[in-house]
Design an enzyme around this catalytic site. Sequence first.
Site, PDB file in Angstrom:
ATOM      1  N   ASP A  43       0.863  -1.178   0.000  1.00 41.22           N
ATOM      2  CA  ASP A  43       0.000   0.000   0.000  1.00 41.22           C
ATOM      3  C   ASP A  43       0.899   1.228   0.000  1.00 41.22           C
ATOM      4  O   ASP A  43       1.958   1.244   0.640  1.00 41.22           O
ATOM      5  CB  ASP A  43      -0.915   0.025   1.218  1.00 41.22           C
ATOM      6  CG  ASP A  43      -1.902   1.180   1.162  1.00 41.22           C
ATOM      7  OD1 ASP A  43      -2.926   1.043   0.487  1.00 41.22           O
ATOM      8  OD2 ASP A  43      -1.626   2.225   1.776  1.00 41.22           O
ATOM      9  N   GLU A  45       1.058   5.668   0.200  1.00 42.65           N
ATOM     10  CA  GLU A  45       0.455   6.969   0.429  1.00 42.65           C
ATOM     11  C   GLU A  45       1.181   7.951  -0.489  1.00 42.65           C
ATOM     12  O   GLU A  45       2.407   7.862  -0.652  1.00 42.65           O
ATOM     13  CB  GLU A  45       0.574   7.405   1.894  1.00 42.65           C
ATOM     14  CG  GLU A  45      -0.086   6.458   2.883  1.00 42.65           C
ATOM     15  CD  GLU A  45      -1.568   6.259   2.634  1.00 42.65           C
ATOM     16  OE1 GLU A  45      -2.210   7.182   2.096  1.00 42.65           O
ATOM     17  OE2 GLU A  45      -2.081   5.171   2.967  1.00 42.65           O
ATOM     18  N   HIS A 184      -5.438   4.902   6.483  1.00 38.76           N
ATOM     19  CA  HIS A 184      -4.740   5.720   5.485  1.00 38.76           C
ATOM     20  C   HIS A 184      -3.267   5.897   5.818  1.00 38.76           C
ATOM     21  O   HIS A 184      -2.647   6.871   5.389  1.00 38.76           O
ATOM     22  CB  HIS A 184      -5.415   7.087   5.312  1.00 38.76           C
ATOM     23  CG  HIS A 184      -6.775   7.011   4.693  1.00 38.76           C
ATOM     24  ND1 HIS A 184      -6.987   6.648   3.384  1.00 38.76           N
ATOM     25  CD2 HIS A 184      -8.000   7.227   5.221  1.00 38.76           C
ATOM     26  CE1 HIS A 184      -8.267   6.659   3.131  1.00 38.76           C
ATOM     27  NE2 HIS A 184      -8.918   6.997   4.219  1.00 38.76           N
ATOM     28  N   ASP A 189      -2.779  -0.139   6.343  1.00 35.76           N
ATOM     29  CA  ASP A 189      -3.659  -0.526   5.240  1.00 35.76           C
ATOM     30  C   ASP A 189      -3.193  -1.824   4.599  1.00 35.76           C
ATOM     31  O   ASP A 189      -4.015  -2.653   4.178  1.00 35.76           O
ATOM     32  CB  ASP A 189      -3.707   0.583   4.192  1.00 35.76           C
ATOM     33  CG  ASP A 189      -4.500   1.798   4.665  1.00 35.76           C
ATOM     34  OD1 ASP A 189      -4.921   1.798   5.833  1.00 35.76           O
ATOM     35  OD2 ASP A 189      -4.696   2.739   3.874  1.00 35.76           O
TER      36      ASP A 189
END
Length: 639
Positions: A43, A45, A184, A189
């Site tokens: 994952d 960001e 998040h 995540d």
Amino acid sequence: MPTSPPVEPTRADLALPRPGQPVQLALDELGTPLSEVTFVVVDLETTGGTPQSSAITEIGAVKVRGGEVLGEFQTLVNPGGPIPAFISVLTGITTAMVVQAPRIEEVLPSFLEFARGAVLVAHNAPFDIGFLKAAAAQTHHPWPSPQVVDTVRLARAVVTRDEAPNHKLGTLAALFHATVAPDHRALSDARATVDVLHALLGRLAPLGVTHLEDLATATDPVPAEVRRKRHLADGLPDAPGVYMFRGPGDEVLYVGASTTSLRTRVRTYFTASEKRRRMAEMVRIAHAVTPVVCATPLEARVRELRLIAEHSPRYNRRSRSPERMPWVRLSAEPYPRLVIVRQVRADPPDGPPASHIGPFASRGAAQSAIDALHESFPIRQCARRLPVAPSPGASSCALAGMGRCGAPCVGGQSIADYLGVVAQVGSAMRGDPAPVVLAHATRIADLVDQERFEEAAVARDRLTGFLRGASRAQRLGPLARCPELVAARPRDVGGWEIVLVRHGRLAGATTTSRGADPWPAIRALQVTGEQVQPPVAPAPATHPEETDLVLAWLESPGVRLVSVAPDAAATVDEASTARGGGWASPVRGAQAFVDDPAAIARLLASLASGRGPDGRPEPAGDTDARPGGGMGVGATDAA
């Protein structure tokens, strides 16, 4: 009875298995059991939505095999620039946190080594893998092209709409009782996605998905009963238009549009390219497809909206009831207030303008816009109607003591003073939203500095709701007031695509061929076009989504205005001073902030530099309009 002599078995017969005899498969037939596959669940960001304009700020990954966690990878990444405030609100990652973090060229080799030889898994994989591939290209590292599994696609195959309203990670994590709640942040995540992956694989196992090779086709099968309906597309025209799937009793099940070919579009419903589960269900019960050929792609999209509103097909999810879409309005009373209404009403003859913004998708969105205005202006928030003279014994509310209301209920503010506040609110609704933007942008920046991200998110959502509602009203209103507008756009094959719009409603459309004079077609369209009754602006004389489609077409490249009829009832600031007369929009409108979110940051920077209350140079006029009339559309222009 004579018996046949025994037959000697051949070599081929010996190779065939006897009933009940175990069968030894070849190694290439076995495949790789999912329990032996190493998955790396990743994952990211980022600072935005696309690799072309954004950068990675955090990578989190978990390596698993057979349900066992083999390792984890997590690091912040310096994106090479500041992190936008709204991203910090969402993720909690601030610019200060990544200043000392390594750059992506230092991080990517370590991640690629961690994931080497594994199957990559991500929730909405195109997003994460797209950023990783872009980073590899940017840093000149070869991309290993691993097999990728998207848990969103797997979820769509086995999680029904009855179980979950959507397939977001947070929704699936709650459905499957994941041990980690997504927040998040990349590693959290990724851990939640691991639990979701295992739950999805558990559901797929009874369906025969037990090996890695099965995952490649787990989300793409076309049911036989769907494939057998391919004949419904036979004979459909190869032209733009609308199609209606019909079921038992000739019920309209679904309405769709094609801007190029009805036949090609309908055929996609019987192939693996159609991923929506409800569409497969619809095709199973459909027995016919009714086409409606349209002159132009715009007419096809508009007719689609109208047919959806007319038939309310059960498999369509688009807006069907414009009368249910709420607006925010300044009420018509001595001391106006902000209210949510279902219908736009005309301005009172003896009072201030009853400004409207909207329409909104929901009452909650409308309430967010009201909250934004309440945070920006000291307008009263009480729900009762106030008399001109204060009632004996009336008392003020807490907002008056906090300085957020002038307390007209107890005589603390005259009608004239209160209407001055109302005029400021109306100006922000109808024209320049800078006071609302400035108030909220300043508050969001302060809250982010204090790491009060949840409160900052609330302020952001209020501002976004207001800007969207104000922008929509400012765009719909001028076209709703315009009695007639004719525009044309060159066709790819030559000739013109001509559109007639009256009060925001598509009143007619036609095309001309290459080399033909377009003026006879234009005049015929004006004579035969639909007669439309003037609405109460800013509401158009049709579904707002139809006017949105018309506006998008008018603003597309190559469109030329042929004629624009001014509104006889338009005020000076609405249309009469605009270039062209009948179609004008505010220069300092909300659309500028909707189109360019960075304008909010520039507004704050300009205020800090002392350039002025809004930091923007004065325009030449108060309105801007596309020129109307006499644009010189000739027969040779599109030849």
